[in-house]
Each structure stands twice: as structure tokens, then as C-alpha cells.
Scaffold this motif. Structure first.
Motif, mmCIF file in Angstrom:
data_model
loop_
_atom_site.group_PDB
_atom_site.id
_atom_site.type_symbol
_atom_site.label_atom_id
_atom_site.label_comp_id
_atom_site.label_asym_id
_atom_site.label_seq_id
_atom_site.Cartn_x
_atom_site.Cartn_y
_atom_site.Cartn_z
ATOM 1 N N GLU A 134 1.059 3.892 1.900
ATOM 2 C CA GLU A 134 1.741 4.498 3.214
ATOM 3 C C GLU A 134 2.908 3.702 3.274
ATOM 4 O O GLU A 134 4.222 4.137 3.731
ATOM 5 N N ARG B 135 -1.633 -3.739 -5.084
ATOM 6 C CA ARG B 135 -1.911 -2.551 -4.185
ATOM 7 C C ARG B 135 -3.039 -2.803 -3.565
ATOM 8 O O ARG B 135 -4.258 -2.830 -4.021
ATOM 9 N N THR B 136 -3.161 -3.006 -2.253
ATOM 10 C CA THR B 136 -4.558 -3.067 -1.338
ATOM 11 C C THR B 136 -5.198 -1.580 -1.581
ATOM 12 O O THR B 136 -6.329 -1.690 -1.579
ATOM 13 N N ASP B 137 -4.570 -0.550 -1.803
ATOM 14 C CA ASP B 137 -5.331 0.750 -1.607
ATOM 15 C C ASP B 137 -5.649 1.076 -3.264
ATOM 16 O O ASP B 137 -6.348 1.927 -3.684
ATOM 17 N N TYR B 138 -4.920 0.344 -4.282
ATOM 18 C CA TYR B 138 -5.693 0.505 -5.661
ATOM 19 C C TYR B 138 -5.717 -1.010 -6.259
ATOM 20 O O TYR B 138 -4.668 -1.526 -6.878
ATOM 21 N N ARG C 206 0.058 3.046 -9.384
ATOM 22 C CA ARG C 206 -1.122 3.083 -8.726
ATOM 23 C C ARG C 206 -2.233 2.211 -9.265
ATOM 24 O O ARG C 206 -3.330 2.752 -9.842
ATOM 25 N N ASP D 232 0.922 -1.163 -0.001
ATOM 26 C CA ASP D 232 -0.078 -0.012 -0.181
ATOM 27 C C ASP D 232 0.761 1.106 0.161
ATOM 28 O O ASP D 232 1.972 1.025 0.426
#
Length: 515
Positions: A432, A477-480, A469, A430
Motif C-alpha cells: 500500500e 516487505r512486511t506484507d511479503y 513481492r 509494504d
């Protein structure tokens, strides 16, 4: 160093003695060449550890077109279709050339014994000595190198820096060995140093494989392609040993299943199930472990009693750990295994720096895309070695004067980088976490300690992963979580990575402005 470097001056230099390096040297014969290896010939390379075989369309029901199609599917939109076509078409010939050099591939009465591995639509994996393919290939090639008078092997010698002339062309290589450091003048260098698994705490690679070739190339401005794509093999033997032993994908090809502690097949509903692409299987195993489950490879029914015959090396190390794969499920977990990224090269293996070639895992040919198809790596190394050798033959030595280096860099130590990448640039990522990795690695990459080169390679991985991303292939990517509509390859240099890293660190962690 026992060799007279003055005699060797001007000869092509190959750095690395795995399949790609050894084969390039042999294919160059009788042209003189210098082969550098940090260990004795055949030692500390990833190639001897390869249990899987070489993928090639050798069966009556197979074709290069089908191999091409399977490779593109596994690469998740990021393969170079032309590179794939060129390599899969050359694959059968590459195996024939290795056989001519003495590699004893497994055969039966009608020809090569062809196995099946994940995401292949046909049985097309050529093995040697069962699960000892890499070991047998390296045995044969080392013997061939030893009897080839045109090859000068400098063992226990490592490359610390490439040297350029005033026009930015390769003009020498700084080497270090038991007798100290020296400059070996040359205008032609081939990097065949393998992968980057040694940058992770859990890896199936030799710990000495920390991306040395990437660092050498990056320090002289070479373009690096797709460094964020790191393949995690889903079935590493889950013991305390480091590096980790690999349970070959061929075991699943023979019918072994993935289960949890209750015997549940958690991949049963996945297309391809246990033979889904590696990135899919690795994420599924990772999620089971994260949820508190234990994960096992169950080979009790298939291959069952024949396990030790089909996979003698795996059976041996399982036995040493007190397990019998014919009776006991094998505990497994994902581990860093292969780097799809590398030095960007063309069809001849040429990098963006004049006089610098790359072959094998350290190179990025475009074959693997976002996720390597099983057993394409040894095939690529053999095909690329032939292409690089032909290219080198056509490039004569030229006058040179290397730019002097102020000091000899310290021998690299990746130990401080491993926990950073393992925590933040693993199977699931992710933004961060990746920004944290960038902030931690940036000051080390800018320094001159033993961590500098490994940190630079880790930084390029983390920066490229932060900037991608989307989720594609081995980069998740857990956020993308979605795949972007356009498949774009990464091209990055060390200077660009350092500049981007400063921006990331300053934006996400304002206190990092002093880095």
C-alpha cells in the motif's frame, strides 16, 4: 565554461569525480579525456566520505575464494557469481594500483593493516588514515589528475542530458555551467555519478547524490537493474544534521556493541550479533526505534580509550556534538547509504546503450546482489574503473551527429521526492505504501519541473519494490516477509517503469487515471 569545447569534441567524457570517475580518467592516460564535475574536483562525491576501507583478500589466512563466499552470502542469492569472482580476484591488484598513484594505505611492519567488518569471515579491510579512507583516496587521485596533462577537468559543470544519434547511439552530452548550457559532442560517455541517498531525508550521502546518472541513462532507454535494493546503514549518527554522519562498521569490528537506553544488547541472540549483515542490523535497529526505544553504539569498553586514535574523524564529530565515545554511548539510527541497483553493465562496464559505460555506485555489476558486503564498494569502483578504461581504449571515436534537444532541462531538485521515498520505500515496506509512492511520483516524473529527474529515479525504485513481492536482503516487505524460492534480478527501463506505474496507480487509486 573556460575550456574550448570545439577542441574537446570527440574525446571520451566521464561524468563524476569520485573514485570511479577519477580512476577511470587516470587509467585512460595518456589518451585524452574530459572529466565533468558539478563541484571542484573531489567535492560533492560520496567517495571522500567513505570511512570503511577496501575489501581484498590480502591476509595469509584469506583467499579470493573466501571473499567470494562472504560476498555471495551477504548478497542473499542475488549476486552474479561470475562478476563476484572477477572483482574479488582483481581486488588486491586494484589496491596496488591506487597505492602506486599515491594513496597512503595504513600499514604495519609486515604489510597492510587489515581490519574486520560485518559479515566478513576474515580481516581483509584495507584502510587509509584510519577512518579517513575515502578522503585519502580522493586526495591522492585528485593530485594525480591535476598533474596528468591528458585529463581536462571541467569543474562546476553538470550533465543535463545525453544525446543520441538517429541509430540510438551516444552522440553528445548537454552540459550546463556558470556560463550557460552547451552541447559537447562525443560518442563515448562514462557515468560515474554515485548513488541515490539524496532522495531520502535521512542519508549518509551528499544531498547532491540523487541518482543523476540513473536519470541520464534512463532518459535514453538504458536498462536499469535492481533499483529497489537500497542499503540502509544501521549506524548513522542520530543528530539533526543532514546529511547524517556515519559511524563506520569498523567500530563494531573493533568490538563496539549496540544497546538500548537500558543497556540491553538487542542483537545478542542474532547470528553474528553486531556483525550480522547490514540489512539484518538495520531492521533490528529500526524495530527498536519503532517500539519507542533509543538505540546507541557502545564503544566504551572496545575500542574504549583508543577510540580517538583508531577513528579520529568519528571522534572529532562526536566531540563537536558534546560526546566522548570512550565515555558516552553514541546515539544512532539507520540512514540511506548505498544503492545496490544501478545501470545494468557487463564486465567491461558497457550499458545497453551503445557508447555509454558506467562505473562505481551508479552501475550494477552484479557484485552486491540484494545487500552489499561492507567495504566492497570502493573495491568495485577501482576494479570497474580499470575495466572501463581498457574497454574505452579499444573503442575509437566515430562520426556523429547528435539529435538536437528542444530545451535545456532545469537543474534537478529532489526535495519533493525525499518525503515520499522516506515514508514509503525505507527500511520496511509494504504494498500500500509503495503504491502511494508510485501515485505521488508519477505526475512529477512525467513533468518537466526540477523534480522530474529525481522523481523518475524514485519511481523506478518504487515500481520495482512494489513488483518484488518477497523480502530479500535490503528489500523487506512486511506484507511479503518470506524470501521467494527463485532469485530473480529486476531489469527495467524508464518506459516500462512509467507504464507499470500507470497500471499500479489506476488499480490501487482509481482517481489517479488522469495522471
Amino acid at each position: 565554461m573556460s575550456a574550448d569545447l570545439a577542441v574537446l569534441a570527440g574525446q571520451p567524457v566521464i561524468v563524476g569525480a569520485g573514485l570511479a570517475g577519477l580512476a577511470t580518467a587516470l587509467f585512460l592516460a595518456p589518451q585524452p579525456v574530459v572529466l565533468l564535475t558539478k563541484a571542484p574536483l573531489g567535492g560533492e562525491a560520496s567517495s571522500p566520505w567513505a570511512q570503511g576501507g577496501m575489501a581484498a583478500s590480502m591476509g595469509d589466512d584469506d583467499s579470493p575464494a573466501l571473499h567470494h563466499e562472504d560476498t555471495l552470502a551477504a548478497g542473499d542469492g542475488l549476486c552474479d557469481a561470475a562478476a563476484v569472482r572477477r572483482i574479488v580476484e582483481a581486488a588486491p591488484g586494484a589496491i596496488a594500483r591506487l597505492a602506486a598513484l599515491g594513496v597512503e594505505f595504513d600499514r604495519h611492519e609486515s604489510g597492510f593493516r587489515l581490519g574486520l567488518e560485518a559479515a566478513h569471515s576474515r580481516n581483509r579491510i584495507v584502510h587509509a588514515d584510519g577512518d579517513g579512507t575515502g578522503r585519502e583516496i580522493i586526495r591522492a587521485l585528485v593530485e594525480a589528475v591535476r598533474r596528468t596533462p591528458s585529463i581536462t577537468a571541467l569543474e562546476h559543470v553538470e550533465a543535463r542530458r545525453l544525446l543520441l544519434d538517429g541509430e540510438g547511439r551516444v552522440a553528445g552530452i548537454l552540459i550546463a555551467g556558470p556560463d550557460g548550457a552547451a552541447v559537447l559532442p562525443t560518442t563515448r560517455v562514462v557515468l560515474a555519478t554515485g548513488g541515490i541517498g539524496g532522495l531520502y531525508e535521512e542519508t549518509t550521502n551528499p544531498l547532491a547524490c540523487f541518482g543523476q546518472g540513473l536519470a541520464l541513462a534512463a532518459r535514453v532507454g538504458a536498462v536499469i537493474a535492481d533499483p529497489e535494493f537500497v542499503q540502509f546503514h544501521p549506524t548513522a549518527f542520530a543528530t539533526a544534521a543532514r546529511p547524517m554522519k556515519l559511524i563506520s562498521e569498523a567500530v563494531r569490528g573493533e568490538g563496539a556493541l549496540l544497546i538500548d537506553e537500558d543497556g540491553r544488547r538487542f542483537l545478542a541472540a542474532e547470528p553474528g550479533a553486531e556483525l550480522a549483515p547490514r540489512d539484518v542490523v538495520a531492521r533490528a535497529v529500526w524495530r527498536e526505534l519503532a517500539a519507542g526505544h533509543s538505540v546507541f553504539l557502545d564503544a566504551r569498553a572496545r575500542p574504549g580509550a583508543g577510540f580517538s586514535t583508531r577513528f579520529p574523524a568519528i571522534a572529532r564529530f562526536c566531540s563537536e556534538a558534546g560526546l566522548d565515545p570512550a565515555r558516552d554511548p553514541i546515539p544512532i539510527r539507520p540512514a540511506a547509504h548505498y544503492h545496490m541497483g544501478g545501470i545494468a553493465v557487463d564486465a567491461a562496464g558497457r550499458s545497453s546503450v551503445e557508447g555509454l559505460w558506467a562505473a562505481g555506485e551508479v552501475a550494477s555489476t552484479g557484485l552486491h546482489g540484494a545487500n552489499r558486503l561492507a567495504s566492497n564498494s570502493l573495491t568495485e569502483a577501482a576494479v570497474a574503473a580499470a575495466a572501463v578504461a581498457e574497454s574505452l581504449k579499444a573503442v575509437p571515436a566515430r562520426p556523429f551527429r547528435p539529435t538536437p534537444l528542444a530545451e535545456v532541462p532545469a537543474a534537478a531538485d529532489p526535495s519533493s521526492v525525499r518525503p515520499v521515498l522516506s515514508r514509503h520505500a525505507g527500511v520496511l515496506r509494504d504494498g500500500e505504501g509503495l503504491a502511494s509512492a508510485v501515485a505521488a511520483l508519477l505526475p512529477r516524473a512525467l513533468g518537466n519541473s526540477a523534480a522530474a529527474d529525481p522523481a523518475l529515479v524514485g519511481l523506478m525504485i518504487a515500481v520495482a519494490a512494489f513488483e518484488r513481492r518477497e523480502s530479500r536482503g535490503a528489500h523487506s516487505r512486511t506484507d511479503y516477509p518470506e524470501r521467494a524460492s527463485a532469485a530473480l534480478r529486476t531489469r527495467i527501463t524508464a518506459s516500462a517503469a512509467l507504464a507499470a506505474a500507470r497500471d499500479i496507480a489506476e488499480t490501487v487509486f482509481p482517481s489517479a487515471r488522469s495522471a
